[in-house]
Design an enzyme around this catalytic site. Structure first.
Site, PDB file in Angstrom:
ATOM      1  CB  CYS A 141     -40.409  82.026  85.977  1.00  0.00           C
ATOM      2  SG  CYS A 141     -40.303  81.302  87.445  1.00  0.00           S
TER       3      CYS A 141
ATOM      4  CE1 TYR B 187     -43.591  72.803  84.750  1.00  0.00           C
ATOM      5  CE2 TYR B 187     -42.184  70.951  84.997  1.00  0.00           C
ATOM      6  CZ  TYR B 187     -43.305  71.543  85.011  1.00  0.00           C
ATOM      7  OH  TYR B 187     -44.548  70.772  85.471  1.00  0.00           O
ATOM      8  CB  CYS B 188     -40.443  78.287  87.123  1.00  0.00           C
ATOM      9  SG  CYS B 188     -39.394  79.034  86.205  1.00  0.00           S
ATOM     10  NE  ARG B 189     -45.233  81.713  89.075  1.00  0.00           N
ATOM     11  CZ  ARG B 189     -45.020  82.356  90.089  1.00  0.00           C
ATOM     12  NH1 ARG B 189     -44.381  83.445  90.034  1.00  0.00           N
ATOM     13  NH2 ARG B 189     -45.876  82.246  91.234  1.00  0.00           N
TER      14      ARG B 189
END
Length: 215
Positions: free
Chosen positions: A176, A170-172
């Site tokens: 993202c 996962y990221c932002r």
């Protein structure tokens, strides 16, 4: 017409890529103008002007900390609006689809893992979670037990990962693509990898557990 003008104020605030970048940053944690300018590559003056536009549209709020002005998202509805913008663009704009397909070498992206599914797999201990945001964002808040790595350092953690274990990156959040890029690289090396639907901000907004600091 007066009411429509107010609605348009919000739409105009979302009309610049720089403001979407700022909203994405503020979805991670509150921040001052200088830090936001450094993160987004904007000049301090330009960053401040964009933040003023977002504040006028009530998408962000601010507070003073000494001489510094600290900004944050107004509420979770701003995050929902950001995600809805992404959904509409992905469904209706062919160029968005082409850009995303390029991340997967022209193939369809794998199905994302929902936040509810990830929570269940974390409880079972049957998944490895990767946070592919920068270290400072990871330290501010992350999914408990998540490993932190950047795209550049991804290969360094390959020895820590088992090909038989599912990996969820996962990221932002809505805009993202780090998680997409990480999953594409992991799959290329034979790992069972998927990306999380949404990111850390959506996880937090649902009241799920987070961890602060570096583990």
């Amino acid at each position: 017409m007066a009411l429509l003008e107010e609605y348009v104020l919000v739409a105009r605030a979302l009309s610049a890529p720089a403001r979407l970048m700022l909203l994405e940053q503020l979805a991670q944690h509150e921040s001052g103008v200088e830090a936001l300018a450094e993160k987004t590559g904007l000049s301090i003056a330009n960053c401040s002007q964009h933040l003023q536009q977002l504040r006028r549209a009530a998408l962000v709020t601010s507070r003073r900390n000494g001489k510094a002005v600290i900004y944050r998202l107004a509420d979770t509805k701003t995050l929902e609006l950001m995600d809805l913008l992404r959904v509409v663009a992905e469904r209706n704009l062919a160029q968005v689809d082409r850009i995303l397909r390029d991340l997967w070498n022209g193939e369809d992206a794998p199905e994302p893992v929902s936040r509810a599914e990830l929570a269940e797999r974390l409880a079972e201990g049957s998944v490895v979670v990767l946070d592919v945001r920068p270290a400072d964002e990871y330290a501010a808040a992350h999914i408990p037990g998540a490993l932190n790595t950047t795209l550049a350092g991804l290969a360094e953690i390959f020895p820590m990962l088992s090909p038989d274990t599912e990996i969820v990156a996962y990221c932002r959040g809505p805009y993202c693509i780090y998680a997409h890029q990480a999953v594409a690289a992991l799959r290329k090396h034979g790992f069972q990898a998927h990306y999380l639907e949404g990111g850390l901000p959506e996880w937090k907004a649902e009241g799920r557990d987070i961890q602060i600091g570096v583990t």
